[in-house]
Scaffold this active site. Structure first.
Site, PDB file in Angstrom:
ATOM      1  N   ASP A  79      88.330 109.290  10.638  1.00  0.00           N
ATOM      2  CA  ASP A  79      87.521 110.002  11.627  1.00  0.00           C
ATOM      3  C   ASP A  79      87.660 109.346  12.996  1.00  0.00           C
ATOM      4  O   ASP A  79      87.767 110.024  14.026  1.00  0.00           O
ATOM      5  CB  ASP A  79      86.046 109.993  11.223  1.00  0.00           C
ATOM      6  CG  ASP A  79      85.793 110.648   9.878  1.00  0.00           C
ATOM      7  OD1 ASP A  79      86.517 111.593   9.531  1.00  0.00           O
ATOM      8  OD2 ASP A  79      84.873 110.191   9.170  1.00  0.00           O
ATOM      9  N   GLU A 109      98.714 112.725   1.769  1.00  0.00           N
ATOM     10  CA  GLU A 109      98.547 114.113   2.212  1.00  0.00           C
ATOM     11  C   GLU A 109      99.869 114.693   2.693  1.00  0.00           C
ATOM     12  O   GLU A 109     100.168 115.863   2.432  1.00  0.00           O
ATOM     13  CB  GLU A 109      97.494 114.168   3.323  1.00  0.00           C
ATOM     14  CG  GLU A 109      96.086 113.864   2.836  1.00  0.00           C
ATOM     15  CD  GLU A 109      95.114 113.478   3.932  1.00  0.00           C
ATOM     16  OE1 GLU A 109      93.925 113.273   3.634  1.00  0.00           O
ATOM     17  OE2 GLU A 109      95.559 113.351   5.108  1.00  0.00           O
ATOM     18  N   ASN A 128      97.545 111.521   6.220  1.00  0.00           N
ATOM     19  CA  ASN A 128      97.981 110.197   5.795  1.00  0.00           C
ATOM     20  C   ASN A 128      99.197 110.395   4.886  1.00  0.00           C
ATOM     21  O   ASN A 128      99.649 111.527   4.675  1.00  0.00           O
ATOM     22  CB  ASN A 128      96.855 109.416   5.114  1.00  0.00           C
ATOM     23  CG  ASN A 128      96.288 110.144   3.901  1.00  0.00           C
ATOM     24  OD1 ASN A 128      96.971 110.929   3.244  1.00  0.00           O
ATOM     25  ND2 ASN A 128      95.023 109.882   3.592  1.00  0.00           N
TER      26      ASN A 128
END
Length: 334
Positions: A284, A216, A213
């Site tokens: 996920d 990150e 993301n």
């Protein structure tokens, strides 16, 4: 910023229909997501806290287990590699996964190492919606070296015949160096390997696709994100740093961006106009949908498009949830 050529969502439906023939591997940290529901009654005399009268509880698959459950919900034959403890919650988590259609033969059960649990307390007044008040995390100790080697062997075994794999790293130590090396060998044999790592993305060089993301991306690239130019530099820097083929950056309400070697970036707007109810586990679902599409032979761009739709569907659901192949088809063809 380049936008993709117009592609109707219905044109992606054949990929979803092929998911039942696809095989994939998920390796990573397995978490039992426990939800405890109750009704708020009054303020305690012991401390300035709410007293919650217990109503019910449920256990769902979290982290890599949630990614595997999402792949299974999409129709993919998925083999899961990870660790649980020889405890009641570990047994319950495996039962949930088997009920969802996940092959758990690659999951190790370790004595003396408890299953990781995240307990969420949700409460509210009478006749009101339950909302999360508190989360309690129970993290396990580091894995022994013998378990790391055993997990690497399980990745190699589970990867036979699989066209795609997903590495789901939540920082609990399952994806140790021997396991990452086994994933690199899957890539060398032609499988598409996507990595979703919350804290240690730099440790996953040599795989196919990185899925950070924005925070990150900023952390691992070392480039401060303060506009489109810096975003582009950060994504290109990550491509070089990891030696991967693609970087797929998830951007919340801004959608997602795909960077591939030698190609201009493609920026996908967030799908639809649904209000997000709960973003728990949405990453996920995105990783699972991307991996599922790659396992079915889709290009990275078409896989990203499908993942973008799946992500929009799952955030409209409360708690840790999945998106089925049927739901995805209805959205694509509706």
């Amino acid at each position: 910023m380049r936008r993709p050529a117009e592609v109707t969502l219905a044109a992606l439906a054949p990929v979803v229909r092929r998911l039942g023939e696809a095989e994939a591997v998920v390796a990573g940290d397995l978490v039992a997501d426990e939800y405890v529901y109750g009704e708020t009654e009054r303020i305690s005399r012991e401390a300035p806290v709410l007293i919650v009268r217990y109503e019910r509880s449920e256990l769902r698959a979290g982290a890599a287990a949630n990614a595997a459950a999402n792949l299974a919900a999409l129709g993919v034959r998925v083999r899961l590699v990870g660790v649980v403890g020889e405890d009641a919650v570990g047994a319950a988590l495996l039962e949930v996964l088997e009920g969802a259609g996940v092959d758990v033969s690659g999951v190790l059960r370790l004595a003396g190492r408890p299953t990781e649990v995240k307990t969420r307390i949700l409460a509210g007044g009478r006749s009101t919606r339950r909302q999360q008040m508190l989360r309690v995390d129970r993290a396990p100790p580091p894995l022994p070296a013998a378990a790391e080697r055993a997990l690497a062997r399980e990745v190699a075994r589970a990867g036979r015949g699989a066209r795609a794999a997903l590495a789901s790293d939540y920082g609990s130590g399952t994806l140790a160096p021997p396991v990452v090396e086994a994933l690199r060998k899957l890539r060398a044999r032609g499988a598409s390997v996507c990595v979703d790592s919350r804290y240690q993305l730099a440790s996953f060089a040599g795989l196919t696709t990185a899925k950070p993301n924005e925070p990150e991306l900023e952390a691992v690239s070392g480039v401060r994100l303060d506009g489109p130019a810096s975003f582009d530099r950060a994504a290109r820097a990550l491509l070089r740093k990891l030696g991967c083929e693609e970087v797929l950056v998830t951007r919340g309400r801004l959608g997602m961006s795909l960077y591939a070697k030698g190609e201009p970036p493609v920026h996908l707007r967030a799908h639809g106009e649904r209000e997000a109810v709960d973003v728990t586990g949405a990453g996920d679902t995105v990783g699972a949908a991307f991996t599922a599409a790659r396992a079915a032979g889709a290009s990275a761009l078409d896989a990203a498009r499908l993942a973008n739709v799946a992500g929009a569907l799952v955030v409209a659901k409360p708690g840790t949830a999945t998106v089925s192949g049927a739901e995805l088809l209805r959205e694509l063809e509706g």
